[in-house]
Design a protein around this motif. Sequence first.
Motif, PDB file in Angstrom:
ATOM      1  N   THR A  73       0.835  -1.186   0.000  1.00  0.00           N
ATOM      2  CA  THR A  73       0.000   0.000   0.000  1.00  0.00           C
ATOM      3  C   THR A  73       0.878   1.247   0.000  1.00  0.00           C
ATOM      4  O   THR A  73       1.861   1.312   0.723  1.00  0.00           O
ATOM      5  N   ALA A  74       0.516   2.220  -0.836  1.00  0.00           N
ATOM      6  CA  ALA A  74       1.249   3.487  -0.854  1.00  0.00           C
ATOM      7  C   ALA A  74       0.624   4.479   0.107  1.00  0.00           C
ATOM      8  O   ALA A  74       1.319   5.216   0.813  1.00  0.00           O
ATOM      9  N   TYR A  75      -0.700   4.511   0.147  1.00  0.00           N
ATOM     10  CA  TYR A  75      -1.412   5.509   0.974  1.00  0.00           C
ATOM     11  C   TYR A  75      -2.378   4.892   1.975  1.00  0.00           C
ATOM     12  O   TYR A  75      -3.233   5.587   2.518  1.00  0.00           O
ATOM     13  N   GLY A  76      -2.285   3.580   2.197  1.00  0.00           N
ATOM     14  CA  GLY A  76      -3.103   2.944   3.224  1.00  0.00           C
ATOM     15  C   GLY A  76      -4.457   2.458   2.743  1.00  0.00           C
ATOM     16  O   GLY A  76      -5.196   1.830   3.510  1.00  0.00           O
ATOM     17  N   ASN A  77      -4.815   2.720   1.472  1.00  0.00           N
ATOM     18  CA  ASN A  77      -6.158   2.322   1.012  1.00  0.00           C
ATOM     19  C   ASN A  77      -6.307   0.809   0.918  1.00  0.00           C
ATOM     20  O   ASN A  77      -7.310   0.239   1.381  1.00  0.00           O
ATOM     21  N   THR A  78      -5.324   0.168   0.347  1.00  0.00           N
ATOM     22  CA  THR A  78      -5.400  -1.293   0.239  1.00  0.00           C
ATOM     23  C   THR A  78      -5.313  -1.929   1.631  1.00  0.00           C
ATOM     24  O   THR A  78      -5.959  -2.948   1.901  1.00  0.00           O
ATOM     25  N   THR A  88      -2.890  -0.337  -7.799  1.00  0.00           N
ATOM     26  CA  THR A  88      -2.413  -0.336  -9.193  1.00  0.00           C
ATOM     27  C   THR A  88      -1.414   0.795  -9.332  1.00  0.00           C
ATOM     28  O   THR A  88      -1.726   1.945  -9.000  1.00  0.00           O
ATOM     29  N   ASN A 140       1.213   2.360 -12.123  1.00  0.00           N
ATOM     30  CA  ASN A 140       1.616   2.319 -13.536  1.00  0.00           C
ATOM     31  C   ASN A 140       1.056   1.090 -14.241  1.00  0.00           C
ATOM     32  O   ASN A 140       1.775   0.304 -14.854  1.00  0.00           O
ATOM     33  N   ARG A 141      -0.258   0.932 -14.089  1.00  0.00           N
ATOM     34  CA  ARG A 141      -1.041  -0.106 -14.789  1.00  0.00           C
ATOM     35  C   ARG A 141      -0.658  -1.532 -14.425  1.00  0.00           C
ATOM     36  O   ARG A 141      -0.839  -2.452 -15.232  1.00  0.00           O
ATOM     37  N   SER A 147      -7.081  -1.251  -3.951  1.00  0.00           N
ATOM     38  CA  SER A 147      -7.549   0.085  -4.294  1.00  0.00           C
ATOM     39  C   SER A 147      -6.826   0.557  -5.549  1.00  0.00           C
ATOM     40  O   SER A 147      -5.661   0.227  -5.762  1.00  0.00           O
ATOM     41  N   GLY A 166      -6.802   3.926  -8.829  1.00  0.00           N
ATOM     42  CA  GLY A 166      -7.144   5.316  -9.104  1.00  0.00           C
ATOM     43  C   GLY A 166      -8.025   5.488 -10.323  1.00  0.00           C
ATOM     44  O   GLY A 166      -9.059   6.135 -10.266  1.00  0.00           O
ATOM     45  N   TRP A 167      -7.641   4.934 -11.456  1.00  0.00           N
ATOM     46  CA  TRP A 167      -8.421   5.150 -12.681  1.00  0.00           C
ATOM     47  C   TRP A 167      -8.525   3.906 -13.561  1.00  0.00           C
ATOM     48  O   TRP A 167      -9.617   3.512 -13.949  1.00  0.00           O
ATOM     49  N   SER A 168      -7.398   3.214 -13.805  1.00  0.00           N
ATOM     50  CA  SER A 168      -7.499   2.056 -14.713  1.00  0.00           C
ATOM     51  C   SER A 168      -7.597   0.736 -13.953  1.00  0.00           C
ATOM     52  O   SER A 168      -8.261  -0.197 -14.418  1.00  0.00           O
ATOM     53  N   GLY A 169      -6.895   0.588 -12.834  1.00  0.00           N
ATOM     54  CA  GLY A 169      -7.094  -0.531 -11.906  1.00  0.00           C
ATOM     55  C   GLY A 169      -6.678  -1.910 -12.382  1.00  0.00           C
ATOM     56  O   GLY A 169      -7.293  -2.918 -12.032  1.00  0.00           O
TER      57      GLY A 169
HETATM   58  C1  LIG Z   1       3.128   6.245  -8.931  1.00  0.00           C
HETATM   59  C2  LIG Z   1       1.677   5.877  -9.003  1.00  0.00           C
HETATM   60  C3  LIG Z   1       1.174   5.339 -10.182  1.00  0.00           C
HETATM   61  C4  LIG Z   1      -0.187   4.993 -10.273  1.00  0.00           C
HETATM   62  N1  LIG Z   1      -0.642   4.399 -11.409  1.00  0.00           N
HETATM   63  C5  LIG Z   1      -1.938   4.007 -11.493  1.00  0.00           C
HETATM   64  C6  LIG Z   1      -2.455   3.371 -12.639  1.00  0.00           C
HETATM   65  O1  LIG Z   1      -1.759   3.123 -13.615  1.00  0.00           O
HETATM   66  N2  LIG Z   1      -3.756   2.966 -12.665  1.00  0.00           N
HETATM   67  C7  LIG Z   1      -4.596   3.183 -11.594  1.00  0.00           C
HETATM   68  O2  LIG Z   1      -5.745   2.765 -11.611  1.00  0.00           O
HETATM   69  N3  LIG Z   1      -4.149   3.818 -10.477  1.00  0.00           N
HETATM   70  C8  LIG Z   1      -2.849   4.227 -10.409  1.00  0.00           C
HETATM   71  N4  LIG Z   1      -2.380   4.855  -9.274  1.00  0.00           N
HETATM   72  C9  LIG Z   1      -3.333   5.201  -8.203  1.00  0.00           C
HETATM   73  C10 LIG Z   1      -3.325   4.183  -7.043  1.00  0.00           C
HETATM   74  O3  LIG Z   1      -3.666   2.895  -7.496  1.00  0.00           O
HETATM   75  C11 LIG Z   1      -4.350   4.675  -6.030  1.00  0.00           C
HETATM   76  O4  LIG Z   1      -3.851   5.888  -5.451  1.00  0.00           O
HETATM   77  C12 LIG Z   1      -4.648   3.654  -4.937  1.00  0.00           C
HETATM   78  O5  LIG Z   1      -5.697   4.162  -4.103  1.00  0.00           O
HETATM   79  C13 LIG Z   1      -3.430   3.432  -4.069  1.00  0.00           C
HETATM   80  O6  LIG Z   1      -3.789   2.499  -3.091  1.00  0.00           O
HETATM   81  P1  LIG Z   1      -2.830   2.306  -1.827  1.00  0.00           P
HETATM   82  O7  LIG Z   1      -3.030   3.464  -0.914  1.00  0.00           O
HETATM   83  O8  LIG Z   1      -3.273   1.021  -1.225  1.00  0.00           O
HETATM   84  O9  LIG Z   1      -1.437   2.221  -2.384  1.00  0.00           O
HETATM   85  C14 LIG Z   1      -1.044   5.218  -9.173  1.00  0.00           C
HETATM   86  C15 LIG Z   1      -0.505   5.751  -8.003  1.00  0.00           C
HETATM   87  C16 LIG Z   1       0.826   6.056  -7.899  1.00  0.00           C
HETATM   88  C17 LIG Z   1       1.355   6.635  -6.604  1.00  0.00           C
END
Ligand SMILES: Cc1cc2nc3c(=O)[nH]c(=O)nc-3n(C[C@H](O)[C@H](O)[C@H](O)COP(=O)(O)O)c2cc1C
Length: 399
Positions: A261-266, A315, A317-318, A346, A348-351
Amino acid sequence: MKRLSERVFSTGILNPNLRVFDVIMRTEFGTSYNSYVVRGSEATAVIDSAHPRFAALYAEELEAALGGAAPAYLIVNHTEPDHSGCIAQMLERWPALTIVTNSVAAKNLRNIVNRDDLPLHIVQDGASLSLGDRTLLFRLAPFLHWPDTMFTYLPEEQTLFPCDVFGCHYCEPGVLDTHIAYPADYETSLRYYYDCIFGPFPGFVQKGLAKLADWEIQRICPSHGPVLTKGCRLEAALSAYAAWSAPEPRNAKRIPLFYCTAYGNTRRLAQAIRNGILSIFPDADAPLLDLSDEDPDAMGQRLNESDAFLLGTPTINRDAPPPLWNLLARADAVNLAKRPAAVFGSFGWSGEGPGHIALRLQMLKCAAFAEPHRVCLVPSAADLEAARDFGAAFAAAIK
Ligand SMILES: Cc1cc2nc3c(=O)[nH]c(=O)nc-3n(C[C@H](O)[C@H](O)[C@H](O)COP(=O)(O)O)c2cc1C
Ligand SMILES: [Fe+2]
Ligand SMILES: [Fe+2]
C-alpha cells in the motif's frame, strides 16, 4: 578419490566456489558432485557420474578408483546433468559399458546424450544386478526429486546410494561425515537442500523412506555433500527427513493476507476483509502482512504453508508493484494448485493490478474466489462493509 572400503570408492568432485546451483539455490558452502565405484569380483560398477564442467578431473578420479579395470556398468540413479553430464565421454572411453537405469531415466538419457543406440539395461523396481561377490539392488523413488530417481543398495556392505536424497550443497576437503569441521554450516545446508529440493514433495519423501525401511544401512553415499556413516550423522539425517516430511497437525486455519500500500487504502480493505474472515473462523491465523516491511523468504514460506490466502494490491503504472510479484516468484507451484485464493485492492483510474495478480494465480492453478474485489481510491464506510462481506464470503466458501 577416496577409498570407503576395500571395494567401494568415492570419486566425487569438490566445487567449493559454486555460489548458485540450478538457478534457484544459494550455495554459500559450495558443493560436491559425488560418484562412486563398486568393484565386485566379476564386474565393476560406477554409480552416477559428474557435472560436465569437471569432465577432465572426473576422468582422472575415476581411472584412479578403477585401478586399470574397465567398468562393466554405469548405474544412473537420476539423469539431472550434475550427475549424468559425463556419460557421453564415459561411453567413448569404454564402448562396452552398459548403462543400468529405469525406464523413465532412460527416456531422459536419450535426450541428454542424443543417441538412440544407448547400451541400456532397464531395471524395474526391486531388480538386482550381480557383480560377483557384490550385488546391487534397485528401488524406484519417483519425484525425489525428478520422476526418474531410483535408489541403489549394496547389501554386502549395507551401503545406500540414494542419489540427491540426504545430500546437501556443502564442501569440505574430507569425504566422510566424521571429517566435518563446521557442523552448524553442514546442518544449515542439509535443511536448506531439503527445503529447496524435496520440500515440494513431502508425500514422495515419506514413500521413499518407506522403501528403505527393510534395508539395514551402515553407510549413505549421497550425490552431494559428505558420506554419512552409522554412529556419526546417518541416524540424524534419516530422522530429520522423517520429521521434515511428516504431515503437520493443524488447529487454526492459516489464512494470511499479503498486501502492499502506498497511501493505506489497500490496507484498509485488508483490515475489513480480515474482519469478515474472523466472523466465520474466529480462531483463524489471519495475519495482515505488509510486503514492504517483511522478509521476502519468510513471506514465501507463509504463502506456501497457508490453507488459503489473499493478495491485496494497488495499481501502480497499470500493474501490481514488485513486492507482490516477488512473493509469487516464491510460490511452490507444485502444491499451490487448488489452494483457495482471493485478490483485492484500491486503484485510481485504470485498476489493472488485481486483475494481473489474478491471472498469475490462474497460472498457478489456485482456486480463485470470485472476481478481484476493487475499490476506487479511499474506501468509504459502505466500501469497507462490502469488503468485510467479501472476506466473510471467501471464508464461508472454504469452510
Ligand atoms: C506512482 C503511481 C502510479 C499509479 N498508477 C496508477 C495506474 O496506472 N492505474 C490506476 O488505476 N491507479 C494508479 N495509481 C493510483 C493508485 O492505485 C491509487 O492511489 C490507490 O488508491 C493506491 O492504493 P494504496 O493506498 O493502497 O497504495 C497510481 C498511483 C501512484 C502513486
Ligand atoms: Fe537432482
Ligand atoms: Fe544433484
